[in-house]
Design an enzyme around this catalytic site. Structure first.
Site, PDB file in Angstrom:
ATOM      1  N   ALA A   1       0.835  -1.199   0.000  1.00 52.33           N
ATOM      2  CA  ALA A   1       0.000   0.000   0.000  1.00 52.33           C
ATOM      3  C   ALA A   1       0.875   1.256   0.000  1.00 52.33           C
ATOM      4  O   ALA A   1       2.001   1.241   0.495  1.00 52.33           O
ATOM      5  CB  ALA A   1      -0.932  -0.002   1.209  1.00 52.33           C
TER       6      ALA A   1
ATOM      7  N   GLY B   1       1.264  -5.684   0.795  1.00 53.41           N
ATOM      8  CA  GLY B   1       0.194  -5.905  -0.169  1.00 53.41           C
ATOM      9  C   GLY B   1       0.681  -6.398  -1.507  1.00 53.41           C
ATOM     10  O   GLY B   1      -0.071  -7.044  -2.254  1.00 53.41           O
TER      11      GLY B   1
ATOM     12  N   GLU C   1       0.806 -10.016  -1.058  1.00 54.65           N
ATOM     13  CA  GLU C   1      -0.575 -10.495  -0.966  1.00 54.65           C
ATOM     14  C   GLU C   1      -1.207 -10.613  -2.345  1.00 54.65           C
ATOM     15  O   GLU C   1      -1.953 -11.562  -2.630  1.00 54.65           O
ATOM     16  CB  GLU C   1      -1.396  -9.565  -0.071  1.00 54.65           C
ATOM     17  CG  GLU C   1      -1.009  -9.668   1.400  1.00 54.65           C
ATOM     18  CD  GLU C   1      -1.804  -8.725   2.278  1.00 54.65           C
ATOM     19  OE1 GLU C   1      -2.459  -9.220   3.210  1.00 54.65           O
ATOM     20  OE2 GLU C   1      -1.773  -7.506   2.020  1.00 54.65           O
TER      21      GLU C   1
ATOM     22  N   GLU D   1       4.189  -6.340   7.629  1.00 53.11           N
ATOM     23  CA  GLU D   1       3.278  -5.407   8.293  1.00 53.11           C
ATOM     24  C   GLU D   1       3.507  -5.259   9.787  1.00 53.11           C
ATOM     25  O   GLU D   1       3.273  -4.179  10.355  1.00 53.11           O
ATOM     26  CB  GLU D   1       1.824  -5.826   8.032  1.00 53.11           C
ATOM     27  CG  GLU D   1       1.309  -5.511   6.637  1.00 53.11           C
ATOM     28  CD  GLU D   1       1.649  -6.577   5.615  1.00 53.11           C
ATOM     29  OE1 GLU D   1       1.120  -6.525   4.500  1.00 53.11           O
ATOM     30  OE2 GLU D   1       2.469  -7.486   5.942  1.00 53.11           O
TER      31      GLU D   1
END
Length: 298
Positions: free
Chosen positions: A100, A145, A148, A168
């Site tokens: 992100a 992300g 992910e 994270e």
């Protein structure tokens, strides 16, 4: 077999019958978002689409704008019945995706953070739910992300110089785009916990060893070795029957979530969707006539 499972099979089968006008008969057509942050290219007579992330100044970090472009692109791709494979890659050297956009996130009001993470999770889920096979090419760093996103794909190819991890916990948060769930299903819960707890970043070779990626390749001078390998895989997939590819993916994805007996019943339901197709007859005819089949996706 439950009615709900049969409906899911039928829904995927019907999706593949809708063709979006972006599909082209040319060898390669390029369609880019106006700001060029997301590039979409069709190859091999429209049977393979390559989606490239292109935010070089932000290391392909996922902003609200990029997330919107991705959601729009995925909506068009999933209804394309000519597609056999989707490749997701980076157009930026040495980076796949930094996760992100934390600079944007820092300026985001608290009440917007939850909806943004929810939107990111939904977009990644849409990638996982694409009916056709998906391949991600990791030629650089994929963290947070970014990893992910890669975990949501069916096949992962990494260069040996690539690095990846769910980092994270360094920021006092946890993966919010499905990472805790998909990583554990790939490498096992104990190893997934270790990687999340330590925020460890692993290289391509180690990622293959623990089952995080399918293939690791030596990086080349142009920095796109993983993409080249991913494209070769897509070329292997492209000649196969489109409906069969979708049903095989659906049967595997759903089957691993249930007990064996239920999985076998689900396989039977998916098989039933290919029986009435013209492609099945074409496959048998081509075999009899000793020629390559010409599948149309119906």
């Amino acid at each position: 077999m439950s009615t709900n499972l049969a409906k899911i099979c039928k829904r995927v089968f019907l999706h593949q019958r809708k063709c979006h006008p972006l599909t082209t008969a040319f060898y390669c057509t390029k369609i880019s978002a106006p700001d060029n942050e997301l590039q979409i290219e069709y190859h091999l007579d429209g049977s393979v689409v390559v989606v490239s992330l292109n935010r070089p100044k932000a290391r392909n970090a996922i902003s609200k704008n990029l997330l919107s472009k991705m959601a729009t692109g995925l909506e068009k791709i999933k209804f394309d019945n000519n597609l056999r494979a989707v490749i997701i890659r980076s157009a930026v050297p040495n980076i796949f995706c930094a996760g992100a956009d934390l600079k944007e996130r820092a300026k985001m009001p608290m009440e917007e953070v939850g909806p943004f993470v929810s939107g990111l999770r939904q977009c990644i889920t849409e990638i996982a739910n694409l009916p056709m096979p998906t391949i991600v090419a990791l030629d650089g760093t994929a963290v947070g992300g970014g990893l992910e996103l890669a975990l949501a794909c069916d096949i992962r190819v990494a260069a040996d110089k690539a690095s990846m991890g769910l980092v994270e916990t360094k920021l006092a948060i946890i993966p919010g785009g499905g990472g805790t769930q998909r990583l554990a299903r790939l490498v096992g819960p104990s190893r997934a916990k270790e990687l999340c707890f330590t925020a460890r970043v692993v290289g391509g070779v180690e990622a293959e060893r623990i089952g995080l990626v399918n293939h690791v390749v030596e990086q080349n001078d142009t920095g796109d070795a993983a993409y080249q390998r991913a494209f070769t895989l897509a070329e292997e997939i492209a000649p196969q029957g489109p409906v069969a590819l979708k049903m095989a993916k659906l049967a595997i994805n759903r089957g691993i979530e249930v007990d064996l007996e239920s999985g076998l019943q689900f396989e039977q339901t998916c098989y039933a969707q290919v029986i009435p197709t013209k492609d099945r007859i074409e496959g048998l005819t081509a075999f009899k006539e000793k020629r390559l089949p010409r599948y149309k996706g119906h």
